[in-house]
Structure formats: structure tokens, C-alpha cells
Write a protein that holds these residues in place. Sequence first.
Motif, PDB file in Angstrom:
ATOM      1  N   UNK A 233       0.847  -1.188   0.000  1.00  0.00           N
ATOM      2  CA  UNK A 233       0.000   0.000   0.000  1.00  0.00           C
ATOM      3  C   UNK A 233       0.886   1.242   0.000  1.00  0.00           C
ATOM      4  N   UNK A 234       0.322   2.328  -0.500  1.00  0.00           N
ATOM      5  CA  UNK A 234       1.028   3.602  -0.567  1.00  0.00           C
ATOM      6  C   UNK A 234       0.109   4.701  -0.042  1.00  0.00           C
ATOM      7  N   UNK A 235       0.590   5.932  -0.153  1.00  0.00           N
ATOM      8  CA  UNK A 235      -0.146   7.109   0.319  1.00  0.00           C
ATOM      9  C   UNK A 235      -0.471   6.990   1.806  1.00  0.00           C
ATOM     10  N   UNK A 236       0.520   6.554   2.580  1.00  0.00           N
ATOM     11  CA  UNK A 236       0.325   6.444   4.022  1.00  0.00           C
ATOM     12  C   UNK A 236       0.474   7.808   4.676  1.00  0.00           C
ATOM     13  N   UNK A 237      -0.219   7.981   5.785  1.00  0.00           N
ATOM     14  CA  UNK A 237      -0.022   9.187   6.581  1.00  0.00           C
ATOM     15  C   UNK A 237       1.194   8.967   7.470  1.00  0.00           C
ATOM     16  N   UNK A 238       1.429   9.880   8.415  1.00  0.00           N
ATOM     17  CA  UNK A 238       2.568   9.742   9.316  1.00  0.00           C
ATOM     18  C   UNK A 238       2.307   8.738  10.430  1.00  0.00           C
ATOM     19  N   UNK A 239       1.165   8.074  10.378  1.00  0.00           N
ATOM     20  CA  UNK A 239       0.853   7.041  11.365  1.00  0.00           C
ATOM     21  C   UNK A 239       1.663   5.790  11.032  1.00  0.00           C
ATOM     22  N   UNK A 240       2.457   5.354  11.945  1.00  0.00           N
ATOM     23  CA  UNK A 240       3.394   4.267  11.694  1.00  0.00           C
ATOM     24  C   UNK A 240       2.686   2.921  11.556  1.00  0.00           C
ATOM     25  N   UNK A 241       3.087   2.137  10.569  1.00  0.00           N
ATOM     26  CA  UNK A 241       2.577   0.776  10.391  1.00  0.00           C
ATOM     27  C   UNK A 241       3.473  -0.177  11.170  1.00  0.00           C
ATOM     28  N   UNK A 242       2.866  -1.027  11.988  1.00  0.00           N
ATOM     29  CA  UNK A 242       3.633  -1.981  12.796  1.00  0.00           C
ATOM     30  C   UNK A 242       3.426  -3.394  12.267  1.00  0.00           C
ATOM     31  N   UNK A 243       4.402  -4.253  12.502  1.00  0.00           N
ATOM     32  CA  UNK A 243       4.267  -5.656  12.112  1.00  0.00           C
ATOM     33  C   UNK A 243       3.033  -6.253  12.780  1.00  0.00           C
ATOM     34  N   UNK A 244       2.185  -6.888  11.970  1.00  0.00           N
ATOM     35  CA  UNK A 244       0.971  -7.496  12.501  1.00  0.00           C
ATOM     36  C   UNK A 244      -0.282  -6.676  12.282  1.00  0.00           C
ATOM     37  N   UNK A 245      -0.150  -5.410  11.861  1.00  0.00           N
ATOM     38  CA  UNK A 245      -1.329  -4.579  11.617  1.00  0.00           C
ATOM     39  C   UNK A 245      -2.223  -5.212  10.547  1.00  0.00           C
ATOM     40  N   UNK A 246      -3.504  -4.903  10.612  1.00  0.00           N
ATOM     41  CA  UNK A 246      -4.490  -5.540   9.739  1.00  0.00           C
ATOM     42  C   UNK A 246      -4.828  -4.638   8.554  1.00  0.00           C
ATOM     43  N   UNK A 247      -4.872  -5.225   7.364  1.00  0.00           N
ATOM     44  CA  UNK A 247      -5.269  -4.509   6.155  1.00  0.00           C
ATOM     45  C   UNK A 247      -6.672  -4.953   5.774  1.00  0.00           C
ATOM     46  N   UNK A 248      -7.601  -3.993   5.757  1.00  0.00           N
ATOM     47  CA  UNK A 248      -9.022  -4.283   5.534  1.00  0.00           C
ATOM     48  C   UNK A 248      -9.487  -3.606   4.253  1.00  0.00           C
ATOM     49  N   UNK A 249     -10.289  -4.331   3.493  1.00  0.00           N
ATOM     50  CA  UNK A 249     -10.896  -3.761   2.280  1.00  0.00           C
ATOM     51  C   UNK A 249     -12.293  -4.354   2.108  1.00  0.00           C
ATOM     52  N   UNK A 250     -13.266  -3.501   1.874  1.00  0.00           N
ATOM     53  CA  UNK A 250     -14.677  -3.933   1.746  1.00  0.00           C
ATOM     54  C   UNK A 250     -15.144  -4.737   2.966  1.00  0.00           C
ATOM     55  N   UNK A 251     -14.607  -4.428   4.132  1.00  0.00           N
ATOM     56  CA  UNK A 251     -14.994  -5.157   5.329  1.00  0.00           C
ATOM     57  C   UNK A 251     -14.379  -6.532   5.439  1.00  0.00           C
ATOM     58  N   UNK A 252     -13.441  -6.844   4.550  1.00  0.00           N
ATOM     59  CA  UNK A 252     -12.771  -8.145   4.553  1.00  0.00           C
ATOM     60  C   UNK A 252     -11.304  -7.967   4.943  1.00  0.00           C
ATOM     61  N   UNK A 253     -10.774  -8.949   5.636  1.00  0.00           N
ATOM     62  CA  UNK A 253      -9.355  -8.948   5.975  1.00  0.00           C
ATOM     63  C   UNK A 253      -8.576  -9.486   4.785  1.00  0.00           C
ATOM     64  N   UNK A 254      -7.668  -8.679   4.238  1.00  0.00           N
ATOM     65  CA  UNK A 254      -6.920  -9.123   3.063  1.00  0.00           C
ATOM     66  C   UNK A 254      -5.417  -9.252   3.331  1.00  0.00           C
ATOM     67  N   UNK A 255      -4.931  -8.670   4.432  1.00  0.00           N
ATOM     68  CA  UNK A 255      -3.495  -8.752   4.684  1.00  0.00           C
ATOM     69  C   UNK A 255      -3.135  -8.495   6.130  1.00  0.00           C
ATOM     70  N   UNK A 256      -1.964  -9.000   6.510  1.00  0.00           N
ATOM     71  CA  UNK A 256      -1.375  -8.737   7.822  1.00  0.00           C
ATOM     72  C   UNK A 256       0.022  -8.192   7.589  1.00  0.00           C
ATOM     73  N   UNK A 257       0.337  -7.061   8.224  1.00  0.00           N
ATOM     74  CA  UNK A 257       1.614  -6.379   7.975  1.00  0.00           C
ATOM     75  C   UNK A 257       2.786  -7.322   8.196  1.00  0.00           C
ATOM     76  N   UNK A 258       3.671  -7.361   7.203  1.00  0.00           N
ATOM     77  CA  UNK A 258       4.777  -8.309   7.259  1.00  0.00           C
ATOM     78  C   UNK A 258       5.841  -7.863   8.250  1.00  0.00           C
TER      79      UNK A 258
END
Length: 292
Positions: A233-258
Amino acid sequence: MPNKIENNTLIEETDAQQSNYEYNFFNTPWDDRTQRSKTCIIGLLCAIFVVTMAIVINNLVIFYKGFQTHSLIHDREIHCNVMRVDKYKYAARIHSIKSQELICVGAMVGASSVLANAVCLKSGPIRIYLGSLTSHRCKKGFGVNVIEPIPHDGVVTKKLVLLTTHDKMVYCGSLVRLGSSSFKRLAFIIGRPFRGGRTLSFQSATLARFDNMTSYNKGQSLERLINQNFICVKHLSKCEVRAGDLLIQRGRLIGIASTTPQKGSELACFANLSIIHDDLRELNIDVDFDTV
């Protein structure tokens, strides 16, 4: 005559007291001191002055550093949206039993199971929390009874983990469906906040196509790497992404931060969960899996 004798006696006693008075290092007059004594006093005063100034300077440095740290935290929090921990009840908080700190987030994919990054286990024994912070059913959390590794080349540890408890977590949380990604839709990230454990971070992100990341991992087939193992993903804000964070799209879980991206990076990659559906089925986890 007797009165005169008494006066003489009083004078003699006073003279005797004065003659018995002894001077020490602290009350000896300056003019009566030896050169060595004067040097010692000057050295003592200098030492007291130096120690006092050192303490003052040390306190100023500590205060300045603390002020800088507070400013940095404040700056990050301004750009990091937060939400209540029970807004998305499938978002599980994984705490260290030893320190009680929130170390990771996971997703509730089964009635008694949470899917997470294996890096969440590096801090030792853990406990899972879901839903309300005040509910008597939920605030004590859930112990982990079984840990099942799930191989995945999209994470640094090369595996995700399925954390299972003997308790029913449905009273506190809700199941999330797994889905596949779409470049046509906006996604959002739920994660561990920069500090504290009573809220979760929340930010939107845009899925990045592999042809825009030709420098991400040279020497490999980028199309295959991104499409099969990663969702970036791109266009992130200054909010830091941590390992394990959840990626959601259309109410579905599609990824876990590597893994946690490098500081200042505007790109973060997540383990693509569309390739582990069969693995979850083999573990008898009846997950809901939707395709776009």
C-alpha cells in the motif's frame, strides 16, 4: 571586699573558658589559617560549585530530551487517527503477560481462533483481548492454548500463527471474513498505536501496483512476488505501520503487515491472506472467504 573577690573569680572563670575554646577546620579565622588550609577550603568550594552545576545541567538535558520526545509523540499522534478498541470487534489485542503491554494486533477468524503475525510471539507468553475494556466477560482476556504455525513467504518470520483458546470468544468479538484485494477500492489499516493500549490506530491507504515498485525487491519476479505473497500500500499518513497490523478492504481482511517499514517510507507491505485459505481449512477453521 567579698564582692570584689566574687568579681575577680568571675573574670578568672571567663578567661579560663576563653582559653579552653578550641578552633577547628571550619571556625578558624581566615587570617589565622595556614596556606594549606586556605587551599583546601578553596578546593572544597570549587568542588561543591562544580557538582551543583553538573546536577543543574544534567536536569536541563533530561528535561530538554523529554520535551523533544513529547513533541515527537505529539506530532505523530496528530497524524495518527485512533478509534475505540471495540469499534471493530474482530480486531484482537495481543498483550504480553509479563509486561501487560499491547505488543501486536490480530484478527478473529474463528469462534476461538485469532490469526496473527508470528512476530507477536517474540515477547514471550501472550494473552488475547477482544471487545470492551469494561465488560466482566472480556476485560480479563483469553489465554492461548494452541499455537499453529502457517507458512507464508510474505512475512519476515516466514510464518503466520493461528492462536486458539479453549474459551468461546464470540461473547466479546466477532468474526471477520477473509477476502482478496482489489486495486479499484480504498483500503484501511487497523494497528497498534504509537503508545497506550486503550485505542487502536486507523488510517486509509491505496493499494500499489507492482509496476510502480520496480526498485522494491530487485532480482526477483516482481509481479509474482507482489501478487502471490504481498499486498503493498502507498499514500500512508505519518501514522506508523507496525508488524501485525491488519489490512481491511470492503470489510474483509486481506493482509497482515509483514514487518515495520523503514522510517520515512511511504510504502508498507502486507502478507497476502488469499493464499492461506486451504491451510486454515486443514486446521478445521471454518473461515468465511470471499472473492472480489
